[in-house]
Write a protein that holds these residues in place. Structure first.
Motif, PDB file in Angstrom:
ATOM      1  N   ALA A  35       1.210  -1.124  -0.129  1.00 29.82           N
ATOM      2  CA  ALA A  35       0.276  -0.183  -0.103  1.00 29.82           C
ATOM      3  C   ALA A  35       0.940   1.015   0.057  1.00 29.82           C
ATOM      4  CB  ALA A  35      -0.471  -0.004   1.055  1.00 29.82           C
ATOM      5  N   GLY A  36       2.097   1.111   0.936  1.00 29.47           N
ATOM      6  CA  GLY A  36       3.014   2.394   1.015  1.00 29.47           C
ATOM      7  C   GLY A  36       3.436   2.711  -0.377  1.00 29.47           C
ATOM      8  N   LEU A  37       3.957   1.472  -0.879  1.00 32.11           N
ATOM      9  CA  LEU A  37       4.309   1.932  -2.524  1.00 32.11           C
ATOM     10  C   LEU A  37       3.601   2.201  -3.447  1.00 32.11           C
ATOM     11  CD1 LEU A  37       6.641  -1.496  -2.304  1.00 32.11           C
ATOM     12  CD2 LEU A  37       7.211   1.156  -1.755  1.00 32.11           C
ATOM     13  N   PHE A  38       2.297   2.081  -3.222  1.00 34.33           N
ATOM     14  CA  PHE A  38       1.305   1.885  -4.531  1.00 34.33           C
ATOM     15  C   PHE A  38       0.955   3.691  -3.925  1.00 34.33           C
ATOM     16  CE2 PHE A  38       0.037  -2.327  -5.224  1.00 34.33           C
ATOM     17  CZ  PHE A  38      -0.569  -2.417  -6.116  1.00 34.33           C
ATOM     18  N   MET A  90      10.231 -12.406 -18.204  1.00 37.45           N
ATOM     19  CA  MET A  90       9.124 -11.488 -18.650  1.00 37.45           C
ATOM     20  C   MET A  90       9.888 -10.246 -18.387  1.00 37.45           C
ATOM     21  SD  MET A  90       5.997 -12.611 -20.735  1.00 37.45           S
ATOM     22  CE  MET A  90       5.517 -11.501 -21.411  1.00 37.45           C
ATOM     23  N   GLU A  91       9.636  -9.944 -17.001  1.00 35.30           N
ATOM     24  CA  GLU A  91       9.528  -8.759 -16.409  1.00 35.30           C
ATOM     25  C   GLU A  91      10.935  -7.992 -16.505  1.00 35.30           C
ATOM     26  OE1 GLU A  91       7.208  -8.424 -12.338  1.00 35.30           O
ATOM     27  OE2 GLU A  91       8.693  -8.469 -11.704  1.00 35.30           O
ATOM     28  N   LEU A  92      12.326  -8.495 -16.009  1.00 35.51           N
ATOM     29  CA  LEU A  92      13.890  -8.929 -15.661  1.00 35.51           C
ATOM     30  C   LEU A  92      13.666  -8.394 -17.614  1.00 35.51           C
ATOM     31  CD1 LEU A  92      15.154 -11.675 -13.919  1.00 35.51           C
ATOM     32  CD2 LEU A  92      15.025  -9.361 -13.403  1.00 35.51           C
ATOM     33  N   HIS A  93      13.055  -8.460 -18.793  1.00 40.87           N
ATOM     34  CA  HIS A  93      13.292  -8.625 -19.992  1.00 40.87           C
ATOM     35  C   HIS A  93      13.132  -7.154 -20.008  1.00 40.87           C
ATOM     36  CE1 HIS A  93      13.567  -8.543 -24.182  1.00 40.87           C
ATOM     37  NE2 HIS A  93      12.562  -7.885 -24.124  1.00 40.87           N
ATOM     38  N   GLY A 143       9.174  -3.603  -9.287  1.00 47.37           N
ATOM     39  CA  GLY A 143      10.972  -4.820  -8.776  1.00 47.37           C
ATOM     40  C   GLY A 143      10.027  -4.932  -7.324  1.00 47.37           C
ATOM     41  N   THR A 144       9.574  -4.359  -6.105  1.00 51.45           N
ATOM     42  CA  THR A 144       9.226  -5.473  -5.217  1.00 51.45           C
ATOM     43  C   THR A 144       8.565  -6.432  -4.835  1.00 51.45           C
ATOM     44  OG1 THR A 144       9.579  -2.925  -3.786  1.00 51.45           O
ATOM     45  CG2 THR A 144       8.598  -5.070  -2.772  1.00 51.45           C
ATOM     46  N   HIS A 145       7.635  -5.765  -6.115  1.00 53.16           N
ATOM     47  CA  HIS A 145       6.488  -7.320  -6.656  1.00 53.16           C
ATOM     48  C   HIS A 145       7.408  -8.806  -7.245  1.00 53.16           C
ATOM     49  CE1 HIS A 145       3.727  -9.514  -8.899  1.00 53.16           C
ATOM     50  NE2 HIS A 145       3.094  -9.885  -8.580  1.00 53.16           N
ATOM     51  N   GLY A 146       8.230  -8.226  -8.236  1.00 53.46           N
ATOM     52  CA  GLY A 146       9.218  -9.855  -8.933  1.00 53.46           C
ATOM     53  C   GLY A 146       9.874  -9.531  -7.762  1.00 53.46           C
ATOM     54  N   LEU A 184      -0.022 -12.966  -3.949  1.00 52.03           N
ATOM     55  CA  LEU A 184       1.023 -12.274  -5.027  1.00 52.03           C
ATOM     56  C   LEU A 184       0.161 -11.765  -6.279  1.00 52.03           C
ATOM     57  CD1 LEU A 184       4.610 -13.545  -5.002  1.00 52.03           C
ATOM     58  CD2 LEU A 184       3.753 -11.809  -3.832  1.00 52.03           C
ATOM     59  N   ASP A 185      -0.479 -12.772  -6.991  1.00 49.75           N
ATOM     60  CA  ASP A 185      -1.319 -12.561  -8.063  1.00 49.75           C
ATOM     61  C   ASP A 185      -2.166 -11.138  -7.874  1.00 49.75           C
ATOM     62  OD1 ASP A 185      -2.315 -12.765  -9.888  1.00 49.75           O
ATOM     63  OD2 ASP A 185      -4.058 -14.203 -10.339  1.00 49.75           O
TER      64      ASP A 185
END
Lengths: 187, 121
Positions: free
Chosen positions: A22-25, A96-99, A125-128, A168-169
């Motif tokens: 929530a903080g990051l959002f 895909m995210e790293l790409h 990135g935190t989600h990743g 996470l989803d």
């Protein structure tokens, strides 16, 4: 075991993780307009690419549920198969995210370019990072299941992991909507 | 109620909601932001995301399935309040701040005569 203390403890962790996101959002929502002349999400977003990422993670979440279901019915091979599929889908998502990150940094739009991009990289990135650590955890659980079988302990680990993966989803649904879809809408 | 059927229903609805949000936005962009109308897009996308949150909470995380002292649900409600205060409060404060700083800033260089005009002849 619905009232299991371990599962409840894990739920407490998940809810505190929810507050972290929530903080990051909130940070992203405030800073997304501070582009400092650099490209922002609306300039580089590729909707089909993000849709594929979303579908991969959603299917992975579904597979994690199936793995837990198979394990509860003591079908070890089926559970391991579903977990392997969950892991494969999760790793493809991560790739895909790293790409995407790699492409952005190569184009000179790294996290240090603007406040908007800093907030973007930290949130996504935190989600990743969660997905990456979850994948590692999944691997350990698969080893446990393969070596020790489906004991009560392994089942509980699997149930906690399932909660984590579904969580996470859900976070990704919000990243998909508030970062990418809203970005394409050019708010 | 943790059956194959519950998971499949949850997966199906989530899939529809994701593709729906994506399809509507694509349609909106193809029609040069005219249809569906631009003002309606934000509420639609937020509603679809919240619907999916609810679907996954019920069908994947089985929230509300537990026995009577529903601690998971209680804790979830508490987390929801914290999230609402954190996100809503941040947006409120930062928006108000941006709004009160809207007036034209005086140009410091002109005021302090830092870059004087070249002297005439």
């Amino acid at each position: 075991m619905p009232n299991d203390k371990v599962t409840f403890g894990f739920w407490v962790y998940l809810m505190s993780d929810c507050v972290l996101f929530a903080g990051l959002f909130a940070t992203y929502a405030v800073l997304q307009g501070a582009t400092f002349g650099a490209p922002s999400v609306q300039d580089f977003v590729s909707l089909p690419f993000v849709l594929v990422e979303t579908l991969l993670l959603l299917t992975s979440s579904f597979m994690a549920g199936l793995a837990l279901l198979a394990a509860r019915h003591h079908k070890k091979v089926l559970a391991l198969g579903a977990l392997a599929l969950t892991l494969l889908l999760g790793l493809t998502f991560l790739g895909m995210e790293l790409h995407e990150f790699g492409r952005l940094i190569a184009e000179g739009s790294g996290p240090s370019t603007s406040a908007s991009l800093s907030a973007f990289f930290v949130l996504v990135g935190t989600h990743g990072l969660h997905v990456a650590l979850g994948s590692l955890w999944m691997l350990v659980i698969m080893l446990h299941v393969a070596l020790r079988g489906l004991s009560e302990g392994t089942l509980r680990k699997l149930a906690c992991f399932g909660l984590f993966w579904h969580f996470l989803d859900i976070i990704w649904i919000f990243i998909f909507t508030f970062v990418y879809l809203f970005g394409a809408l050019a708010l | 109620m943790k059956t194959l059927r519950t998971y499949s229903i949850g997966f199906g609805i989530s899939l529809l909601l994701t593709l729906g949000a994506f399809g509507l936005l694509q349609e909106h962009l193809n029609n040069q932001h005219t249809f569906p109308p631009h003002s309606a897009m934000v509420p639609i996308l937020v509603a679809l995301a919240l619907a999916q949150l609810l679907v996954q909470l019920i069908f994947f995380l089985h929230l509300g399935d537990e026995d009577k002292p529903r601690w998971n649900l209680t804790l979830f409600a508490f987390a929801l309040i914290i999230v609402a205060i954190l996100v809503g409060g941040t947006l409120w404060i930062m928006h108000t701040l941006a709004h009160s700083q809207m007036q034209e800033q005086p140009d410091v260089r002109v005021e302090e005569n830092i870059f004087p005009q070249p002297p005439d002849e």
